[in-house]
Each structure stands twice: as C-alpha cells, then as structure tokens.
Design an enzyme around this catalytic site. Structure first.
Site, PDB file in Angstrom:
ATOM      1  N   ARG A 103      -3.754   3.704  -0.556  1.00  0.00           N
ATOM      2  CA  ARG A 103      -2.936   2.829  -1.407  1.00  0.00           C
ATOM      3  C   ARG A 103      -2.017   3.665  -2.292  1.00  0.00           C
ATOM      4  NH1 ARG A 103      -6.756   0.482  -4.367  1.00  0.00           N
ATOM      5  NH2 ARG A 103      -7.305  -0.840  -2.609  1.00  0.00           N
TER       6      ARG A 103
ATOM      7  N   HIS B  19       1.973   3.374  -2.429  1.00  0.00           N
ATOM      8  CA  HIS B  19       2.675   3.069  -3.675  1.00  0.00           C
ATOM      9  C   HIS B  19       3.649   4.184  -4.046  1.00  0.00           C
ATOM     10  CE1 HIS B  19      -0.396  -0.086  -5.341  1.00  0.00           C
ATOM     11  NE2 HIS B  19       0.007  -0.346  -4.118  1.00  0.00           N
ATOM     12  N   ASP B  20       3.268   5.415  -3.776  1.00  0.00           N
ATOM     13  CA  ASP B  20       4.156   6.539  -4.068  1.00  0.00           C
ATOM     14  C   ASP B  20       5.430   6.461  -3.236  1.00  0.00           C
ATOM     15  OD1 ASP B  20       4.880   9.075  -5.224  1.00  0.00           O
ATOM     16  OD2 ASP B  20       4.324  10.017  -3.334  1.00  0.00           O
TER      17      ASP B  20
ATOM     18  N   ASP C 253       7.273  11.329  -3.267  1.00  0.00           N
ATOM     19  CA  ASP C 253       7.528  12.527  -4.077  1.00  0.00           C
ATOM     20  C   ASP C 253       6.478  12.749  -5.161  1.00  0.00           C
ATOM     21  OD1 ASP C 253       8.114  10.490  -5.869  1.00  0.00           O
ATOM     22  OD2 ASP C 253      10.018  11.349  -6.536  1.00  0.00           O
TER      23      ASP C 253
ATOM     24  N   SER D 103       5.584  10.943  -7.506  1.00  0.00           N
ATOM     25  CA  SER D 103       5.919  10.409  -8.832  1.00  0.00           C
ATOM     26  C   SER D 103       4.806   9.526  -9.370  1.00  0.00           C
ATOM     27  CB  SER D 103       7.245   9.643  -8.782  1.00  0.00           C
ATOM     28  OG  SER D 103       7.225   8.623  -7.798  1.00  0.00           O
TER      29      SER D 103
ATOM     30  N   ASN E 101      -0.487  -0.281  -9.911  1.00  0.00           N
ATOM     31  CA  ASN E 101      -1.215   0.987  -9.864  1.00  0.00           C
ATOM     32  C   ASN E 101      -2.475   0.997 -10.723  1.00  0.00           C
ATOM     33  OD1 ASN E 101       0.516   2.272  -8.045  1.00  0.00           O
ATOM     34  ND2 ASN E 101       1.948   2.824  -9.684  1.00  0.00           N
TER      35      ASN E 101
ATOM     36  N   PRO F  41       5.303  -3.845  -3.274  1.00  0.00           N
ATOM     37  CA  PRO F  41       5.027  -5.238  -2.916  1.00  0.00           C
ATOM     38  C   PRO F  41       3.806  -5.779  -3.667  1.00  0.00           C
ATOM     39  CG  PRO F  41       5.446  -3.920  -0.960  1.00  0.00           C
ATOM     40  CD  PRO F  41       5.326  -2.955  -2.103  1.00  0.00           C
TER      41      PRO F  41
ATOM     42  N   HIS G 182      -5.509  -3.266   4.576  1.00  0.00           N
ATOM     43  CA  HIS G 182      -6.362  -4.142   3.768  1.00  0.00           C
ATOM     44  C   HIS G 182      -7.721  -4.365   4.424  1.00  0.00           C
ATOM     45  CE1 HIS G 182      -2.781  -6.101   1.426  1.00  0.00           C
ATOM     46  NE2 HIS G 182      -2.963  -4.823   1.145  1.00  0.00           N
ATOM     47  N   THR G 183      -7.938  -3.759   5.574  1.00  0.00           N
ATOM     48  CA  THR G 183      -9.247  -3.828   6.209  1.00  0.00           C
ATOM     49  C   THR G 183     -10.284  -3.030   5.434  1.00  0.00           C
ATOM     50  OG1 THR G 183     -10.430  -3.511   8.299  1.00  0.00           O
ATOM     51  CG2 THR G 183      -8.828  -1.829   7.717  1.00  0.00           C
TER      52      THR G 183
ATOM     53  N   ASP H 273     -11.600  -7.382   2.906  1.00  0.00           N
ATOM     54  CA  ASP H 273     -12.051  -7.707   4.262  1.00  0.00           C
ATOM     55  C   ASP H 273     -13.568  -7.907   4.175  1.00  0.00           C
ATOM     56  OD1 ASP H 273     -12.527  -7.964   6.940  1.00  0.00           O
ATOM     57  OD2 ASP H 273     -11.674  -6.035   7.528  1.00  0.00           O
TER      58      ASP H 273
ATOM     59  N   ASP I 195     -11.014  -1.442  10.868  1.00  0.00           N
ATOM     60  CA  ASP I 195     -11.089  -2.157  12.138  1.00  0.00           C
ATOM     61  C   ASP I 195     -10.087  -3.303  12.170  1.00  0.00           C
ATOM     62  OD1 ASP I 195     -12.206  -4.114  10.501  1.00  0.00           O
ATOM     63  OD2 ASP I 195     -14.265  -3.697  11.131  1.00  0.00           O
TER      64      ASP I 195
END
Length: 325
Positions: free
Chosen positions: A61, A65-66, A73, A75, A91, A161, A191-192, A244, A252
C-alpha cells in the site's frame, strides 16, 4: 486539424519524457556501485517479515500511495516538512512499524554503500520482497530511482484513490498516473490481503446518501454482519476490518469472488462491477489460474513502479528516508 496536430505533438513530447525516465531505470542498477544492495534488502525482509506478516500489505500500500503522488520518489516517507504526505487520511493506515522497517533497511544499506541507494528503490524492493516472502507474486524491480525533496499532505489527499471513489473517479485517478482499466482491476486485487478501518465503510453502512440509509449495492447479509460484529456505530474509527474476510493473509483470487457476491468492502471495490470492461476482466481472472493472476498483477505493479520516477540528476539520495539531506 491544427488542434489535433497540436495535441499529437504534446502527446509525443510527454511520451518521450516518460520513455526517457523509464529507460534510465534498469535491472541491477547498483551492480557496480553497491553490488550487495538488493541482497541486503532481501535478507532483512526474509529475516523479519514473518514477525509481522501484516506489514507486507502495508508495504505494498505504501508503494502504491507513493507512486500516485509525484511519482515513485519515496515522498511518502518524508517527515521533515510542515504537513507531509504521511499525515494525509489515506496514509493513516500505514503503521509506524512499516516506516521504521524501511529506515532500518536503509541504515544497513547506507553502512554498506553510503549515499548510493535511494529510499525510493528500497521501498520498491521491500514491497516486492515482503509480498513474495508471504506467499504472493513476484515482479521485476528495475532500479535507479532518485528521492524527491517535496512531500505535501494535500497532494496525497487529492491524488490517492479513496475507498469511497466511484468508477468515474477511479478511472480518472488511474489515468492521471498513466494506468488503464486493466491496471485498475489488477492493482485493486491487492485488497486480497490486509485490513482497513470502519471509517472506510461507515457511510456505506449508515449514511450512504445522507438520509441514514445503507448502500443498496452492498450485500444486505454482509452489511448486517458488519454492523453487528464490527462497525457497531457510525463513528467507530478504531475497529479493524479484513478487506478479504477469511483470506486476508493469502494473496489469492478470493477478493474477486467477493466482488461478484456484492461483498467488496469499499465503494471503490464495488465500482469494478459497474463497468462492462472491468466486470468482464474480473470474471476472466476468476476463470483463470492463480499463476495467471500473479503474472498479470506483476505487469501492472511493474508499470506503476516506473511512474514519473526521478532519475539521473533529479532529486537526491537521502541519507535517512524521513528527512531530506
């Protein structure tokens, strides 16, 4: 025609810039300057990730997100500016332990080769190696990224997002990063594994349209179970939820099965079934093998990892990942 030609020139120019940036990444970038760098990262991950296997989802994640803010980079790791990305709501699910883990790896690499290996590359390698170590897919990680010097909370808030995003917002967000609908479906498959908080789903359960209602797209039995056993009040901001259920530690295809049962936890998950192309892709993945999913996921995460990277003389190589030099 003049307008079309102009747009075409702009597109080609942008493509050229992206292509150049990608070309400067290469497998084994540190083969001569720090030949043991990738092994140091891998050895540390393999030694310590099993003490906290949930960190693997956090690192993936974090990498995601980076890359969605100013490119990949590192950040997201900065904590030296007034209001950095790590303070943004998206975050806040990244644990202090995950930031500390990256810093410990960085110190080991710095001891071996001071000022050579970027935090951006270390984060990318740790994300891959931790997922592999916990039974997930592997992917190629070309290196040579440089570290950014800027980290702004509002940029993370605006570019990462959100779990409440509908399909239109997701499509736009991914397109802004050079990612398409196939990448959206495949990267959502992450998201599994891992967990979230009730705050990410409370509006679906308690106030979807502002009149105290429940999201009709969410399976009613699943919603009732969440209300009774997990998110008992609309204001619960501490309870953890499996994204999940029953399979959160296993990388999976279970996540995609849940989508077809209307049991995707987030609005963003459910939105994948509202578009004919993404719904078709979900079904194709379920008809295929786990190995196929792993291979396709690898392509998308590799693509994301090349997003707007800094190379050459851009940025810097931080001495500590939380601070600019």
């Amino acid at each position: 025609m003049g307008r079309i030609d102009y747009v075409g020139v702009v597109f080609l120019s942008l493509f050229g810039v992206v292509g150049l940036s990608e070309a400067q990444l290469q497998l084994g970038f540190y083969a001569k300057s720090c030949p043991r760098a990738e092994k140091i990262v891998l050895d540390y991950v393999n030694k310590h990730i099993h003490n906290g296997p949930s960190l693997a989802a956090s690192f993936l994640r974090m990498h995601f997100h980076d890359c969605f803010v100013r490119g990949c980079d590192a950040s997201v790791l900065l904590n030296s500016t007034g209001n950095p990305e790590r303070n943004a709501v998206p975050n806040q699910t990244l644990t202090g332990a995950s930031f500390d883990f990256i810093e410990r790896v960085k110190r080991l690499v710095e001891d071996e080769c001071p000022g050579i290996v970027s935090c951006a590359d270390i984060l990318t390698l740790v994300a891959r190696d931790s997922i592999v170590a916990t039974g997930g897919p592997s992917w190629k990680v070309p290196t040579g990224r440089r570290d950014g010097r800027v980290s702004i909370r509002s940029e993370a808030q605006n570019n990462i997002p959100a779990p409440t995003n509908n399909f239109t917002l997701l499509q736009r967000s991914f397109a802004n990063q050079g990612l398409d609908l196939k990448d959206l479906v495949l990267l959502s498959g992450a998201h599994t594994i891992g967990v979230s908080h009730c705050t990410s789903v409370s509006s679906r359960l308690y106030n979807f349209t502002g009149v105290g209602d429940q999201d009709p797209a969410l399976d009613s039995e699943y919603a009732a179970n969440l209300k009774a056993r997990k998110c008992r009040t609309p204001n619960d901001n501490t309870t953890l939820l499996e994204m999940d259920p029953g399979s959160r530690k296993t990388f999976d295809l279970s996540y995609y099965n849940l989508l077809l049962k209307r049991r995707g936890l987030f609005v963003s998950d459910a939105s994948l079934t509202t578009n004919s192309f993404t719904l078709s892709l979900v079904k194709q993945l379920l008809q295929g093998s786990l190995e196929n999913f792993f291979a396709e996921f690898a392509k998308s995460v590799e693509k994301m990892g090349r997003n707007k990277v800094k190379t050459g003389s851009e940025g810097e190589i931080r001495k500590r990942c939380a601070f600019v030099n």
